[in-house]
Design a protein around this motif. Structure first.
Motif, PDB file in Angstrom:
ATOM      1  N   PHE A 294      -9.946  60.315 -99.052  1.00  0.00           N
ATOM      2  CA  PHE A 294      -8.999  60.968 -99.965  1.00  0.00           C
ATOM      3  C   PHE A 294      -8.700  60.511-100.504  1.00  0.00           C
ATOM      4  O   PHE A 294      -9.164  58.890-100.538  1.00  0.00           O
ATOM      5  CB  PHE A 294      -7.855  60.982 -98.433  1.00  0.00           C
ATOM      6  CG  PHE A 294      -7.441  60.150 -98.529  1.00  0.00           C
ATOM      7  CD1 PHE A 294      -6.368  59.281 -98.547  1.00  0.00           C
ATOM      8  CD2 PHE A 294      -7.292  59.460 -97.271  1.00  0.00           C
ATOM      9  CE1 PHE A 294      -5.471  58.618 -98.054  1.00  0.00           C
ATOM     10  CE2 PHE A 294      -6.876  58.299 -96.435  1.00  0.00           C
ATOM     11  CZ  PHE A 294      -5.963  57.480 -97.202  1.00  0.00           C
TER      12      PHE A 294
ATOM     13  N   TYR B 251     -14.408  61.470 -93.376  1.00  0.00           N
ATOM     14  CA  TYR B 251     -13.734  62.959 -94.508  1.00  0.00           C
ATOM     15  C   TYR B 251     -13.434  61.315 -95.828  1.00  0.00           C
ATOM     16  O   TYR B 251     -13.133  59.445 -95.640  1.00  0.00           O
ATOM     17  CB  TYR B 251     -12.473  62.766 -94.395  1.00  0.00           C
ATOM     18  CG  TYR B 251     -11.633  61.425 -92.604  1.00  0.00           C
ATOM     19  CD1 TYR B 251     -10.737  60.862 -93.326  1.00  0.00           C
ATOM     20  CD2 TYR B 251     -11.734  61.110 -91.760  1.00  0.00           C
ATOM     21  CE1 TYR B 251     -10.073  59.579 -93.103  1.00  0.00           C
ATOM     22  CE2 TYR B 251     -10.962  59.972 -91.325  1.00  0.00           C
ATOM     23  CZ  TYR B 251     -10.515  59.480 -91.326  1.00  0.00           C
ATOM     24  OH  TYR B 251      -9.878  57.995 -91.216  1.00  0.00           O
TER      25      TYR B 251
ATOM     26  N   ILE C 277      -0.692  67.762 -98.694  1.00  0.00           N
ATOM     27  CA  ILE C 277      -2.609  67.696 -98.363  1.00  0.00           C
ATOM     28  C   ILE C 277      -2.558  68.833 -98.659  1.00  0.00           C
ATOM     29  O   ILE C 277      -2.639  70.006 -98.357  1.00  0.00           O
ATOM     30  CB  ILE C 277      -2.086  66.907 -97.455  1.00  0.00           C
ATOM     31  CG1 ILE C 277      -1.783  66.156 -96.737  1.00  0.00           C
ATOM     32  CG2 ILE C 277      -3.912  66.977 -97.046  1.00  0.00           C
ATOM     33  CD1 ILE C 277      -1.556  65.427 -96.098  1.00  0.00           C
TER      34      ILE C 277
ATOM     35  N   TYR D 257      -6.139  70.001 -98.704  1.00  0.00           N
ATOM     36  CA  TYR D 257      -7.652  69.625 -97.599  1.00  0.00           C
ATOM     37  C   TYR D 257      -9.298  70.463 -97.865  1.00  0.00           C
ATOM     38  O   TYR D 257      -8.927  71.406 -98.568  1.00  0.00           O
ATOM     39  CB  TYR D 257      -7.772  70.116 -96.027  1.00  0.00           C
ATOM     40  CG  TYR D 257      -6.335  69.348 -95.363  1.00  0.00           C
ATOM     41  CD1 TYR D 257      -7.166  68.249 -94.409  1.00  0.00           C
ATOM     42  CD2 TYR D 257      -5.007  69.433 -94.770  1.00  0.00           C
ATOM     43  CE1 TYR D 257      -6.067  67.607 -94.214  1.00  0.00           C
ATOM     44  CE2 TYR D 257      -4.573  69.301 -94.196  1.00  0.00           C
ATOM     45  CZ  TYR D 257      -4.799  67.713 -93.594  1.00  0.00           C
ATOM     46  OH  TYR D 257      -4.224  67.661 -93.227  1.00  0.00           O
TER      47      TYR D 257
ATOM     48  N   LYS E 220      -9.558  65.426 -88.553  1.00  0.00           N
ATOM     49  CA  LYS E 220      -8.126  65.884 -89.784  1.00  0.00           C
ATOM     50  C   LYS E 220      -6.295  64.666 -88.839  1.00  0.00           C
ATOM     51  O   LYS E 220      -6.071  63.776 -89.195  1.00  0.00           O
ATOM     52  CB  LYS E 220      -7.797  67.046 -89.782  1.00  0.00           C
ATOM     53  CG  LYS E 220      -6.742  67.452 -89.860  1.00  0.00           C
ATOM     54  CD  LYS E 220      -5.578  68.629 -89.340  1.00  0.00           C
ATOM     55  CE  LYS E 220      -5.253  68.109 -88.390  1.00  0.00           C
ATOM     56  NZ  LYS E 220      -4.278  69.271 -87.791  1.00  0.00           N
TER      57      LYS E 220
ATOM     58  N   MET F 243      -4.112  57.487 -93.528  1.00  0.00           N
ATOM     59  CA  MET F 243      -2.535  57.750 -94.074  1.00  0.00           C
ATOM     60  C   MET F 243      -1.385  56.886 -93.830  1.00  0.00           C
ATOM     61  O   MET F 243      -1.078  55.749 -94.442  1.00  0.00           O
ATOM     62  CB  MET F 243      -2.583  59.317 -94.539  1.00  0.00           C
ATOM     63  CG  MET F 243      -4.129  59.932 -95.043  1.00  0.00           C
ATOM     64  SD  MET F 243      -2.956  61.449 -96.052  1.00  0.00           S
ATOM     65  CE  MET F 243      -4.210  62.262 -95.897  1.00  0.00           C
TER      66      MET F 243
ATOM     67  N   ALA G 120      -7.683  65.167 -98.838  1.00  0.00           N
ATOM     68  CA  ALA G 120      -8.142  65.087 -98.035  1.00  0.00           C
ATOM     69  C   ALA G 120     -10.008  65.819 -97.844  1.00  0.00           C
ATOM     70  O   ALA G 120      -9.258  67.490 -97.599  1.00  0.00           O
ATOM     71  CB  ALA G 120      -7.332  64.805 -96.925  1.00  0.00           C
TER      72      ALA G 120
ATOM     73  N   CYS H 187      -7.920  61.547 -89.932  1.00  0.00           N
ATOM     74  CA  CYS H 187      -7.437  61.267 -91.499  1.00  0.00           C
ATOM     75  C   CYS H 187      -5.859  61.334 -91.828  1.00  0.00           C
ATOM     76  O   CYS H 187      -5.587  59.694 -92.443  1.00  0.00           O
ATOM     77  CB  CYS H 187      -8.127  62.049 -92.481  1.00  0.00           C
ATOM     78  SG  CYS H 187      -7.476  62.007 -93.719  1.00  0.00           S
TER      79      CYS H 187
ATOM     80  N   VAL I 159     -13.773  66.021-102.499  1.00  0.00           N
ATOM     81  CA  VAL I 159     -12.509  65.037-102.957  1.00  0.00           C
ATOM     82  C   VAL I 159     -11.718  65.774-104.183  1.00  0.00           C
ATOM     83  O   VAL I 159     -11.469  66.344-104.884  1.00  0.00           O
ATOM     84  CB  VAL I 159     -12.159  63.721-102.970  1.00  0.00           C
ATOM     85  CG1 VAL I 159     -10.612  63.199-103.633  1.00  0.00           C
ATOM     86  CG2 VAL I 159     -12.028  63.269-100.808  1.00  0.00           C
TER      87      VAL I 159
ATOM     88  N   SER J  45     -10.898  55.762 -97.060  1.00  0.00           N
ATOM     89  CA  SER J  45     -11.275  56.765 -95.656  1.00  0.00           C
ATOM     90  C   SER J  45     -11.397  55.299 -94.929  1.00  0.00           C
ATOM     91  O   SER J  45     -10.663  54.321 -95.182  1.00  0.00           O
ATOM     92  CB  SER J  45     -13.339  57.073 -96.500  1.00  0.00           C
ATOM     93  OG  SER J  45     -13.650  55.622 -96.572  1.00  0.00           O
TER      94      SER J  45
END
Length: 571
Positions: free
Chosen positions: A26, A24, A150, A152, A131, A138, A13, A134, A419, A37
């Motif tokens: 991922f 962001y 994960i 970051y 964060k 998910m 991510a 994000c 990413v 996103s």
């Protein structure tokens, strides 16, 4: 989708923390090129939408988090319209404080009304919001990974110094990201990695395949809201990238075009007009900026359309129409703007002039790089300001014989590349050091080498010179991205001392001898031994350069004891 078990990162991510906009994305380790996103961020008012959300933070009067992005803008505007905003804290475009200021843990920055708060708190709360958003995205997709699943990645400008990079890592850790799950990605590198992998149909302009061939050299121009960041890469035989020219750039991003535009309001309505409007009527202030933001992206070299914007009643009350016309006639705005009823009309020549300073600095910087490094045939343009049509066309005109490459949605190239960088940090195989690094030492005084002003007598009566620069590695050195370790021994200046301090500095000076105001202090590391160690003792320090951040470890040689292996760069 259930969480996958195992200790390795399953998801990468990336958080792109920008000057004007942040976001962001991922992707999964099994399919890194499929990016996820939040989609489009929408403002509740004005119909504004964006692939990222504004970098602005609203805190409650008790300094707790309230909101971020479009929501923060709108809530603060609503509070201001009811005159209930005074106790709140509203921060905009605060990333540039890390570019201009001497970054420390105790750095404070001002909100729109001049109230100060800890910069570390402001950045950490902002990163935490992104964060958490994000993780929610998910979860909404049925994905609930464990903490160790994960990795970051946080983007930073390549031209930032090590203190600013360390500050961002510290803020991310305070936001709840584990230190060992966090990687920093340099923004132009991330964009370069993305464009190595982007499908041809995702390019707006240029031939992308040409920069994937072994030996290809290209300049990356990452032109964002605050800074323009430049790097030069060459493609190695294995497909990885070698940096050929140390990261360079400056504060010539899109926000400086906005500043030129806003200055005309000071001339017409009086100095400080928009600053006061930002405090008193945030909704009206945002309307002015958003309208200009939408317009400026469409301006081209042959732009012939006047920009007409409706003036708010608040502004019209500031000065009579007669006084406004007098102010225009007595300034450089004469024959450049006029009024049509309650609207302000800005002629095309003035609109284009707002871009002149930043574009001139950008083009001049690119020319210098092209003159320094041979055989650069391609220029890759990314970043939010890179989406400006005027900028794109000027690049094509000024660098006619080079392949100009622009990906679709080039403002997202950095975040998507970050990413990919997280999945493969060795995508960049080597880097060029921007600074020379070394430590401060106090050798015995030498009349022929040392300035008398730095002379002192230590506790044992020995004449020494303080703040002599002992260079570890020089700028422009090419280093592997896996890092180059350099070992240096140190010891106290007197035999009875149980500790000493290692002080790390960097500088752009050539062949520096004595540490002065041209050096940037990067941090201090205290090295000590237990009381039972008698007599003289020493330690071995290992510095690692070449990665996106500096690493250090130390070991007391007499005891074998390891010393905390990280500098605190922010003291």
């Amino acid at each position: 989708m259930a969480s996958k078990t195992g200790g390795n990162a399953w998801i990468v991510a990336a958080i792109d923390f920008g000057t004007t906009y942040s976001g962001y994305a991922f992707s999964f380790s099994g399919d890194p090129l499929t990016f996820y996103s939040p989609g489009v961020w929408y403002s509740g008012q004005g119909g504004m939408s964006s692939m990222k959300t504004p970098t602005c933070l609203l805190l409650n009067p008790n300094q707790t988090f309230n909101s971020f992005g479009f929501k923060a803008e709108e809530l603060f505007a609503s509070l201001a319209s009811e005159d209930e905003h005074q106790g709140y804290y509203f921060f905009q475009r605060f990333k540039m404080d890390l570019h201009f200021k001497n970054v420390r843990k105790d750095l404070y920055i001002d909100d729109v009304s001049g109230k100060s708060l800890s910069a570390l708190k402001i950045f950490s709360l902002s990163i935490k919001y992104l964060k958490d958003h994000c993780l929610k995205t998910m979860k909404d997709r049925g994905i609930e990974p464990g903490e160790t699943e994960i990795k970051y990645v946080l983007t930073v400008p390549a031209i930032w110094n090590d203190r600013s990079k360390k500050f961002m890592r510290t803020a991310a850790i305070e936001a709840g990201i584990k230190d060992n799950r966090l990687e920093l990605a340099l923004e132009p590198e991330a964009a370069s990695v993305y464009c190595q992998r982007v499908p041809l149909e995702n390019l707006k302009l240029g031939t992308g395949k040409s920069i994937t061939v072994s030996g290809a050299r290209y300049l990356v121009a990452d032109i964002g809201g605050g800074t323009a960041d430049f790097s030069v890469h060459e493609v190695d035989e294995d497909g990885s990238l070698t940096e050929l020219y140390r990261a360079s750039g400056g504060p010539y991003g899109g926000i400086y075009v906005d500043e030129k535009y806003m200055k005309i309001y000071d001339i017409i309505f009086g100095k400080g007009t928009l600053e006061k409007l930002r405090i008193d009527d945030m909704e009206e202030y945002l309307t002015i900026l958003r309208e200009f933001e939408n317009k400026k992206r469409s301006i081209t070299p042959d732009f012939q359309t006047s920009f007409v914007t409706k003036l708010s009643a608040v502004l019209n009350e500031k000065r009579s129409k007669e006084d406004r016309l007098k102010a225009i006639q007595s300034s450089y705005l004469r024959d450049q703007v006029t009024f049509v009823k309650d609207k302000l009309k800005i002629f095309p020549t003035l609109m284009k002039s707002f871009f002149e300073d930043t574009l001139g600095q950008i083009i001049q910087h690119v020319r210098k790089i092209l003159e320094t490094i041979e055989n650069i045939q391609h220029i890759l343009i990314v970043g939010g300001y890179g989406e400006c049509s005027l900028l794109q066309e000027i690049f094509q005109k000024e660098f006619l014989h080079r392949n100009i490459i622009i990906p679709n949605e080039c403002s997202l190239a950095v975040i998507k590349g970050a990413v990919l960088f997280g999945h493969n940090p060795l995508a960049v195989s080597s880097r060029i050091l921007r600074y020379s690094y070394g430590v401060a030492v106090d050798p015995k005084f030498n009349d022929s080498e040392h300035p008398l002003s730095n002379k002192y007598i230590d506790e044992e009566g020995v004449a020494r010179c303080y703040d002599v620069f002992s260079q570890l590695i020089s700028k422009n050195t090419k280093l592997p991205s896996t890092g180059l370790e350099l070992t240096k021994k140190g010891h106290p200046t007197t035999k009875d001392k149980k500790h000493y301090i290692v002080r790390l500095y960097c500088t752009e000076k050539d062949n520096p001898k004595i540490i002065d105001e041209n050096f940037l202090p990067l941090g201090r590391l205290r090295i000590s031994v237990p009381e039972h160690v008698k007599g003289r003792w020493s330690a071995e320090h290992v510095f690692t350069f070449g990665m996106t951040e500096i690493k250090i470890s130390a070991r007391v040689m007499e005891t074998g004891e390891a010393v905390d292996g990280t500098f605190d760069l922010l003291e």
